[in-house]
Design an enzyme around this catalytic site. Sequence first.
Site, mmCIF file in Angstrom:
data_model
loop_
_atom_site.group_PDB
_atom_site.id
_atom_site.type_symbol
_atom_site.label_atom_id
_atom_site.label_comp_id
_atom_site.label_asym_id
_atom_site.label_seq_id
_atom_site.Cartn_x
_atom_site.Cartn_y
_atom_site.Cartn_z
ATOM 1 N N ARG A 1 1.916 17.887 -41.083
ATOM 2 C CA ARG A 1 1.944 19.330 -41.357
ATOM 3 C C ARG A 1 1.765 20.285 -40.522
ATOM 4 N NH1 ARG A 1 -2.429 20.154 -46.229
ATOM 5 N NH2 ARG A 1 -3.829 20.262 -44.500
ATOM 6 N N LYS B 1 0.607 25.881 -43.417
ATOM 7 C CA LYS B 1 -0.963 26.398 -43.073
ATOM 8 C C LYS B 1 -0.947 27.504 -41.735
ATOM 9 C CE LYS B 1 -5.313 24.054 -43.631
ATOM 10 N NZ LYS B 1 -5.710 24.920 -44.832
ATOM 11 N N GLU C 1 -1.533 27.793 -56.985
ATOM 12 C CA GLU C 1 -2.684 27.173 -56.278
ATOM 13 C C GLU C 1 -3.823 28.014 -56.293
ATOM 14 O OE1 GLU C 1 -2.430 25.629 -52.324
ATOM 15 O OE2 GLU C 1 -0.861 27.070 -51.895
#
Length: 340
Positions: A82, A184, A220
């Site tokens: 990620r 992220k 989320e």
Amino acid sequence: MEKKNIDWSNLGFGYVQTDKRYVSTYKDGAWDDGVLTEDATITMSECACVLQYAQTIFEGIKAYTTADGRIVTFRPDLNAERFANSAARMEMPVFPKDRFVDSIKQVVKANEAYVPPYGTGATLYIRPYMFGINPVIGVKPATEFQYRVFTTPVGPYFKGGAKPITIRVSDFDRAAPHGTGHIKAGLNYAMSLHAIVDAHNKGFDENMYLDPQTRTKVEETGGANFLFVTKDNKVVTPKSPSILPSVTRRSLMYVAQKYLGLEVEEREVLFDEVKDFAECGLCGTAAVISPVGKIYDHGKEICFPSGMEKMGPTITKLRETLTGIQMGTIEAPEGWIVEV
Ligand code: PLP
Ligand code: COI
């Protein structure tokens, strides 16, 4: 090795400076060898790209002490993957995945005295991050970068640990359609700062973000994905191109199916369906799986049958199984547990 004198069981989710951190610098098209250092500060140009244009990405991982006294991390290969995806989207050089995992092991080992003992409920939170450091004034990516990893011992992300929390439907968005919600990047969290302060000021623990395009689907929270349990005990999680692919959520869906024998669904979840679920939880490295008792939506309340006193039965089982795997009391799937 003697542990530090810390009141492990009463730690919150905060920063405690530990002894060593890892630093590697990217310059002239290549990463240097990287070192462990005691210096917890960073000196940079006033015009560094990260300061002016927020070119920064990060990861969150934990180290655990297992029941038999080993120190382990959980699926760091997925964080490495990620992190590489985040770097590519932010026009940053990829830090090699094997070096990412190795740097984590080095920093945890160097701060072994801060890894909370088994049974305390605390863990060592690991924060790898990378940012553009050379001066940039026209809007363009940096050409020099630092990759760093520090650690800090932590307790539960939400005060009260495993007690159900109250969240509200946010009128602010954390991500844009076709934006950066799926990586992220620090900028996503900058986007959420006003929303979280506003939520806290109004007495809510977190924000539920809906899809920024239609505001009809569940996305989320600021720092975790959602898991819902239906009244017939199916585990459902939202699918969206603008949410972070949580390692914890992917692991819990596997645990639900393979360890608990439950049916699982990853699909679009309409906000209108939420009132019909039996349980709701927030999952992430920091959050583990934190139960949601109530959702406030512009004057209306959705109260889950599991209530405000304790976690619902399925979320309890999911949490116990996942933490059992992480702490070595339940056998892990191949490759999930990586010893330091
Ligand atoms: N969603 C957001 C926005 C997050 O910041 C995090 C935390 O990392 C998560 C979800 C959970 O992801 P993970 O389980 O990989 O920690
Ligand atoms: C994590 O769970 O590791 C996160 O990065 C969430 C964070 C916002 C504390």
